[in-house]
Design a protein around this motif. Sequence first.
Motif, mmCIF file in Angstrom:
data_model
loop_
_atom_site.group_PDB
_atom_site.id
_atom_site.type_symbol
_atom_site.label_atom_id
_atom_site.label_comp_id
_atom_site.label_asym_id
_atom_site.label_seq_id
_atom_site.Cartn_x
_atom_site.Cartn_y
_atom_site.Cartn_z
ATOM 1 N N SER A 141 0.884 -1.216 -0.050
ATOM 2 C CA SER A 141 -0.061 0.079 -0.093
ATOM 3 C C SER A 141 0.814 1.248 0.157
ATOM 4 O O SER A 141 0.742 1.969 -0.977
ATOM 5 N N ASP A 142 1.518 1.274 1.106
ATOM 6 C CA ASP A 142 2.331 2.735 1.072
ATOM 7 C C ASP A 142 3.558 3.009 0.303
ATOM 8 O O ASP A 142 3.472 4.019 -0.346
ATOM 9 N N ILE A 143 4.323 1.822 0.194
ATOM 10 C CA ILE A 143 5.605 2.070 -0.251
ATOM 11 C C ILE A 143 5.466 2.087 -1.953
ATOM 12 O O ILE A 143 6.105 2.780 -2.576
ATOM 13 N N ASP A 144 4.290 1.480 -2.346
ATOM 14 C CA ASP A 144 4.056 1.449 -3.891
ATOM 15 C C ASP A 144 3.187 2.379 -4.252
ATOM 16 O O ASP A 144 2.944 2.704 -5.548
ATOM 17 N N ARG A 145 2.877 3.469 -3.383
ATOM 18 C CA ARG A 145 2.297 4.566 -3.751
ATOM 19 C C ARG A 145 3.120 5.390 -4.743
ATOM 20 O O ARG A 145 4.047 5.764 -4.294
ATOM 21 N N PRO A 146 2.583 6.055 -5.743
ATOM 22 C CA PRO A 146 3.426 6.884 -6.706
ATOM 23 C C PRO A 146 3.896 8.122 -6.025
ATOM 24 O O PRO A 146 2.876 8.556 -5.178
ATOM 25 N N PHE A 147 5.170 8.611 -6.022
ATOM 26 C CA PHE A 147 5.443 9.883 -5.265
ATOM 27 C C PHE A 147 5.904 11.067 -6.426
ATOM 28 O O PHE A 147 6.011 12.294 -5.721
ATOM 29 N N LEU A 148 5.961 10.849 -7.521
ATOM 30 C CA LEU A 148 6.474 11.724 -8.456
ATOM 31 C C LEU A 148 5.215 12.482 -8.957
ATOM 32 O O LEU A 148 3.959 12.456 -8.353
ATOM 33 N N CYS A 149 5.622 13.828 -9.504
ATOM 34 C CA CYS A 149 4.615 14.820 -9.544
ATOM 35 C C CYS A 149 3.397 14.394 -10.356
ATOM 36 O O CYS A 149 3.452 13.432 -11.185
ATOM 37 N N ARG A 150 2.173 15.129 -10.300
ATOM 38 C CA ARG A 150 0.818 14.929 -10.939
ATOM 39 C C ARG A 150 1.018 14.765 -12.682
ATOM 40 O O ARG A 150 0.725 13.681 -12.946
ATOM 41 N N PRO A 151 1.546 15.775 -12.978
ATOM 42 C CA PRO A 151 1.916 15.847 -14.477
ATOM 43 C C PRO A 151 2.438 14.298 -15.073
ATOM 44 O O PRO A 151 2.219 13.937 -16.372
ATOM 45 N N TRP A 152 3.393 13.879 -14.285
ATOM 46 C CA TRP A 152 3.726 12.471 -14.802
ATOM 47 C C TRP A 152 3.101 11.272 -14.484
ATOM 48 O O TRP A 152 3.027 10.629 -15.243
ATOM 49 N N GLN A 153 2.360 11.399 -13.246
ATOM 50 C CA GLN A 153 1.416 10.376 -13.155
ATOM 51 C C GLN A 153 0.389 10.209 -14.214
ATOM 52 O O GLN A 153 0.034 9.051 -14.611
ATOM 53 N N ARG A 154 -0.158 11.551 -14.593
ATOM 54 C CA ARG A 154 -0.956 11.460 -15.580
ATOM 55 C C ARG A 154 -0.484 10.871 -17.100
ATOM 56 O O ARG A 154 -1.301 10.245 -17.735
ATOM 57 N N LEU A 155 0.768 10.816 -17.297
ATOM 58 C CA LEU A 155 1.240 10.350 -18.344
ATOM 59 C C LEU A 155 1.278 9.068 -18.545
ATOM 60 O O LEU A 155 1.136 8.258 -19.619
ATOM 61 N N VAL A 156 1.680 8.500 -17.395
ATOM 62 C CA VAL A 156 1.859 6.849 -17.054
ATOM 63 C C VAL A 156 0.641 6.153 -17.425
ATOM 64 O O VAL A 156 -0.502 6.131 -16.897
ATOM 65 N N ALA A 157 0.540 5.183 -18.625
ATOM 66 C CA ALA A 157 -0.627 4.361 -19.034
ATOM 67 C C ALA A 157 -0.483 3.062 -18.289
ATOM 68 O O ALA A 157 -1.365 2.311 -17.908
ATOM 69 N N HIS A 158 0.960 2.597 -18.339
ATOM 70 C CA HIS A 158 1.140 0.969 -17.493
ATOM 71 C C HIS A 158 2.176 1.244 -16.706
ATOM 72 O O HIS A 158 2.865 1.842 -16.774
ATOM 73 N N ARG A 159 1.738 0.737 -15.562
ATOM 74 C CA ARG A 159 2.501 0.528 -14.371
ATOM 75 C C ARG A 159 2.974 -0.609 -13.936
ATOM 76 O O ARG A 159 2.251 -1.469 -13.703
ATOM 77 N N LEU A 160 4.391 -1.062 -13.983
ATOM 78 C CA LEU A 160 4.746 -2.199 -13.723
ATOM 79 C C LEU A 160 5.369 -2.308 -12.375
ATOM 80 O O LEU A 160 6.259 -1.528 -12.204
ATOM 81 N N LEU A 161 4.853 -2.868 -11.632
ATOM 82 C CA LEU A 161 5.467 -3.065 -10.178
ATOM 83 C C LEU A 161 6.283 -4.131 -9.938
ATOM 84 O O LEU A 161 5.846 -5.246 -10.013
ATOM 85 N N CYS A 162 7.492 -4.099 -9.873
ATOM 86 C CA CYS A 162 8.315 -5.304 -9.608
ATOM 87 C C CYS A 162 8.538 -5.713 -8.189
ATOM 88 O O CYS A 162 8.858 -4.770 -7.400
ATOM 89 N N SER A 163 8.687 -6.809 -7.766
ATOM 90 C CA SER A 163 8.947 -7.276 -6.653
ATOM 91 C C SER A 163 9.780 -8.797 -6.589
ATOM 92 O O SER A 163 9.665 -9.301 -7.584
ATOM 93 N N LYS A 164 10.642 -8.930 -5.610
ATOM 94 C CA LYS A 164 11.217 -10.079 -5.465
ATOM 95 C C LYS A 164 10.413 -11.053 -4.810
ATOM 96 O O LYS A 164 9.794 -10.883 -3.721
ATOM 97 N N GLU A 165 10.592 -12.227 -5.178
ATOM 98 C CA GLU A 165 9.709 -13.138 -4.466
ATOM 99 C C GLU A 165 10.551 -13.732 -3.331
ATOM 100 O O GLU A 165 11.761 -13.735 -3.118
ATOM 101 N N THR A 166 9.721 -13.686 -2.186
ATOM 102 C CA THR A 166 10.469 -14.120 -0.808
ATOM 103 C C THR A 166 11.074 -15.489 -0.903
ATOM 104 O O THR A 166 10.421 -16.628 -1.465
ATOM 105 N N THR A 167 12.346 -15.627 -0.457
ATOM 106 C CA THR A 167 12.900 -16.860 -0.107
ATOM 107 C C THR A 167 13.323 -16.992 1.226
ATOM 108 O O THR A 167 13.527 -15.696 1.728
#
Lengths: 300, 329
Positions: free
Chosen positions: A222-248
């Motif tokens: 929830s919290d860490i994955d929230r976009p933090f860059l400015c609104r004009p940039w957020q509006r441009l983004v059409a696809h957001r790829l959230l990368c994470s490491k699988e826990t081992t």
Amino acid sequence: MTESGAQLFARLEARRCLKDIEKKLFPGDGGPENGEVVELYGSEGTGKTELLYHLLSRCLLPLSAGGLEVDVVFMDTDYSLDMLRLVSILDSRLNAARSSSSSSGSDEEVLGSCLSRLLVVHCSSSSQLLLTLHFLETTLTSRPRVALLLIDSISAFYWPDRCEGGTSVTKQEEKLSKCAELLGRLLRDFRITVFATCHAIRRNYSGPSSFSSSSSSSSSSSDIDRPFLCRPWQRLVAHRLLCSKETTNMAANNNREPKRRQMFTVHCTSSSSSSSSSSSKTKSYRSSSFCITDAGVEFI
Amino acid sequence: MVVLREGMCPGLDADLVRDLRAAGIKTVEDVVSSDIEDLAQRCSVSYKALFAIRRVLLAQHAAFPVSGADLYEELLSSTAIISTGNPSLDKLLDSGLFTGEITELSGGPGSGKSQVCFGVAVHVSLHLKQSVIFIDTTGGLTASRLLQMMQTESSNPEEQTEALQRIHVFRLFNIFSLLDCLFALRSGRLQQACAGSVKAVIVDSVSAVISPLLGGKQNEGMSLMIQVAGALKTMAKDFNVAALVTNHVTRSDSGGVQPGLGVSWSHIPRTRVLLERRGEGGGGRALQSALCDPDQVLQTALSHQGRVRPAVVEPLERGVVGKEKTGRD
């Protein structure tokens, strides 16, 4: 502003669409359309850069080796472009293609032609990023084969900008907003596709860190994955790829068990405005996993 | 941000700068982003002249695109792999420290970070006969220790003296002097300060000067940290030196060890080695282990001569994201 015939032609001529850049990544049949922005987001060691190189090598490789054979501009704001890694990925893919079908041309030649399709720009500040984007307009005009712009990473100047801007948030975000606006115009004019990486800047306290020895519950993103860059940039983004490491479970690793491969997951959120009702945005999701080998990213 | 000054480019005289300033155009970015046609009318200059100025300013200040093929050629001829003088550590790092990259050693107090740094400095100066820049921010570097380490490698006093001369030490205790030093080195003093070619820049420790500035609601610390990172990265790339920095560790809530300086720093180093003290051995020997991304375990032994000597390397998993380098010839 006046426009020469050549400029007009370069602008109107259709750029190669990258919709089929990686079928396993995007939901439904929708890869990035012309003029769309894809953001790769994740903390350190979650495979962003590898994924970026995977997509980059797909664009650079010749058609005979399963690539798209388009020109790419790589904006390196982190000074992190690892050419040797990129070349090793290209090399192994070329070799794989060569073994399956006999293609002409020596290794060096083919590799050279792949690399000559790549343009690299290093930027050291957000003002330089802005100026360079302006400068790219001429590059895009003169090279109609450029279909992709990579920015690694768009968040590189976040802290310096925050500091320079003083207490006013608008001032803090001014530079990136201007970049985003300009990028929006370039996207409209030239119909190129943009991939940009964005680093996570907050630590996920609830979830496992990259170094934690005993990882327990998976995080609620929830919290860490929230976009933090400015609104004009957020509006441009059409696809957001959230990368994470699988826990081992690292504790088990100490007693020499058979080697396991580190798995990575990428969660894609695409928001495409449907043509019928332009105001309502439909969102679609897709999760995919990959592992990283010497030859780059391999989807599972 | 580049402020407009007269004489920056042909056609940009004092009057025009004043007119532009009156129209709210103060920086190069403003000129480039503004509508030239509209601006020409407001400042009553010819559109053509202003357009030319814009083009020159853009060419001067924008980064120039380089072809990937050229970049690769250049890289092949300039990249060097610097051995740390420690076979197991070299193996862990895929044959050594790479020039143009930042390698980080992180670990708790007494885990041998500084000792590894000394070892690298001694090896590079004594065996590879190259200059080393050692930025000491903790006051932990003593010449006698370096000499002691050299004496175990070479018995020739002359050779030892020469090697010691090749290690250039800067003692800097705050971030501003560190930045000052890095910028000065980057702007050409690097080659000037040291007669021989510099192959390694060691900062022990980078966290000692940065961590006091972090925390709270202020952004200045973060900004300065990113500036240090930028200075190190550009220096490493432009001069083809290997940068080795040390960092402390913190514990996460779940009890795991994580590198210090927070998430924003975690993206900076290309390779991170986690040093860990493992158990207490008798007779001055302490076993240590290092983790390079938690996937590779390295056991080191600190012998009583004081040279850090990793004993066993167990690469448990390969294919670590972004940290693995392959395909070199």
